[in-house]
Motif scaffolding. Structure first.
Motif, PDB file in Angstrom:
ATOM      1  N   PHE A 238       0.844  -1.192   0.000  1.00  0.00           N
ATOM      2  CA  PHE A 238       0.000   0.000   0.000  1.00  0.00           C
ATOM      3  C   PHE A 238       0.881   1.243   0.000  1.00  0.00           C
ATOM      4  CE2 PHE A 238      -3.021  -3.122   1.353  1.00  0.00           C
ATOM      5  CZ  PHE A 238      -4.226  -2.687   0.835  1.00  0.00           C
ATOM      6  N   LYS A 239       0.466   2.243  -0.765  1.00  0.00           N
ATOM      7  CA  LYS A 239       1.197   3.507  -0.885  1.00  0.00           C
ATOM      8  C   LYS A 239       0.337   4.645  -0.337  1.00  0.00           C
ATOM      9  CE  LYS A 239       4.419   1.558  -3.481  1.00  0.00           C
ATOM     10  NZ  LYS A 239       5.456   0.890  -2.767  1.00  0.00           N
ATOM     11  N   VAL A 240       0.983   5.586   0.328  1.00  0.00           N
ATOM     12  CA  VAL A 240       0.282   6.759   0.838  1.00  0.00           C
ATOM     13  C   VAL A 240      -0.160   7.624  -0.333  1.00  0.00           C
ATOM     14  CG1 VAL A 240       0.522   8.869   2.203  1.00  0.00           C
ATOM     15  CG2 VAL A 240       1.564   6.736   3.014  1.00  0.00           C
ATOM     16  N   THR A 241      -1.436   7.980  -0.340  1.00  0.00           N
ATOM     17  CA  THR A 241      -1.960   8.857  -1.393  1.00  0.00           C
ATOM     18  C   THR A 241      -2.323  10.237  -0.867  1.00  0.00           C
ATOM     19  OG1 THR A 241      -4.201   7.989  -1.062  1.00  0.00           O
ATOM     20  CG2 THR A 241      -2.839   6.935  -2.772  1.00  0.00           C
ATOM     21  N   ALA A 242      -2.562  10.337   0.450  1.00  0.00           N
ATOM     22  CA  ALA A 242      -2.885  11.629   1.044  1.00  0.00           C
ATOM     23  C   ALA A 242      -2.750  11.542   2.556  1.00  0.00           C
ATOM     24  CB  ALA A 242      -4.310  12.048   0.682  1.00  0.00           C
ATOM     25  N   ILE A 243      -2.428  12.674   3.159  1.00  0.00           N
ATOM     26  CA  ILE A 243      -2.428  12.791   4.610  1.00  0.00           C
ATOM     27  C   ILE A 243      -3.323  13.972   4.961  1.00  0.00           C
ATOM     28  CG2 ILE A 243      -1.070  13.224   6.689  1.00  0.00           C
ATOM     29  CD1 ILE A 243       1.316  11.910   5.270  1.00  0.00           C
ATOM     30  N   GLU A 244      -4.378  13.674   5.695  1.00  0.00           N
ATOM     31  CA  GLU A 244      -5.309  14.706   6.134  1.00  0.00           C
ATOM     32  C   GLU A 244      -4.917  15.103   7.543  1.00  0.00           C
ATOM     33  OE1 GLU A 244      -9.250  13.090   5.697  1.00  0.00           O
ATOM     34  OE2 GLU A 244      -8.867  12.522   3.601  1.00  0.00           O
ATOM     35  N   LYS A 245      -4.322  16.275   7.681  1.00  0.00           N
ATOM     36  CA  LYS A 245      -3.802  16.745   8.968  1.00  0.00           C
ATOM     37  C   LYS A 245      -4.929  17.181   9.890  1.00  0.00           C
ATOM     38  CE  LYS A 245       0.714  16.682   8.197  1.00  0.00           C
ATOM     39  NZ  LYS A 245       1.593  15.865   9.007  1.00  0.00           N
TER      40      LYS A 245
END
Length: 164
Positions: A132-139
């Motif tokens: 799995f790859k990170v696609t977004a980080i919602e802070k």
């Protein structure tokens, strides 16, 4: 090791596993309120998009995981849980490998996605080890106990099968 369909007869075991407000939020996010109840589980699992499973090892239920249909070929992994007695043995990875195969072969899934809280590094590393790859980080988009939690969105294209 196998995934079996989660049914009403399994509700009490899940309720027993999810035994604290923080664990309830880590596992169920805002979809469930603590304490977990049969009514909440019924309401959630009746949604057409939800496919819940128990993870069994040697015939014993040791985990829970869910597929949530986003579109005909895109499913989200939700509510990943391994019971306390079996944590730290790599079994969540085995469960997710079985789920990935099931998603691809039985549901026609090509894209799997998930969301994990940013501070849950053990889970995140497990997902990354599965490709799995990170696609977004919602802070700071989720809060619990007065703290703001980041939500890390990840995905994986299913172009391979696993052997367990």
């Amino acid at each position: 090791m196998e995934l079996t369909t989660f049914t009403e007869k399994d509700f009490d075991q899940l309720i027993g596993w999810i035994n604290s407000p923080e664990l309830n939020y880590l596992w169920g996010g805002p979809s469930y309120k603590f304490p977990l109840t049969r009514r909440q589980i019924t309401r959630h699992c009746r949604q057409r998009e939800v496919s819940p499973f128990l993870f069994q090892v040697n015939g014993e239920n040791i985990g829970f995981v869910e597929l949530y249909r986003i579109s005909p070929q895109h499913y989200r992994i939700c509510r990943v849980f391994i019971s306390d007695d079996y944590r730290g043995q790599g079994l969540s990875k085995q469960m997710l490998m079985l789920l990935s195969d099931k998603a691809r072969t039985e549901f026609g899934c090509l894209l799997l996605s998930l969301a994990v809280f940013g501070h849950n590094q053990i889970a995140r590393r497990s997902y990354e080890s599965l490709g799995f790859k990170v696609t977004a980080i919602e802070k700071g988009t989720r809060s619990y106990g007065g703290e703001m939690w980041d939500l890390v969105r990840m995905e994986k294209w299913l172009t391979e099968s696993y052997s367990v």
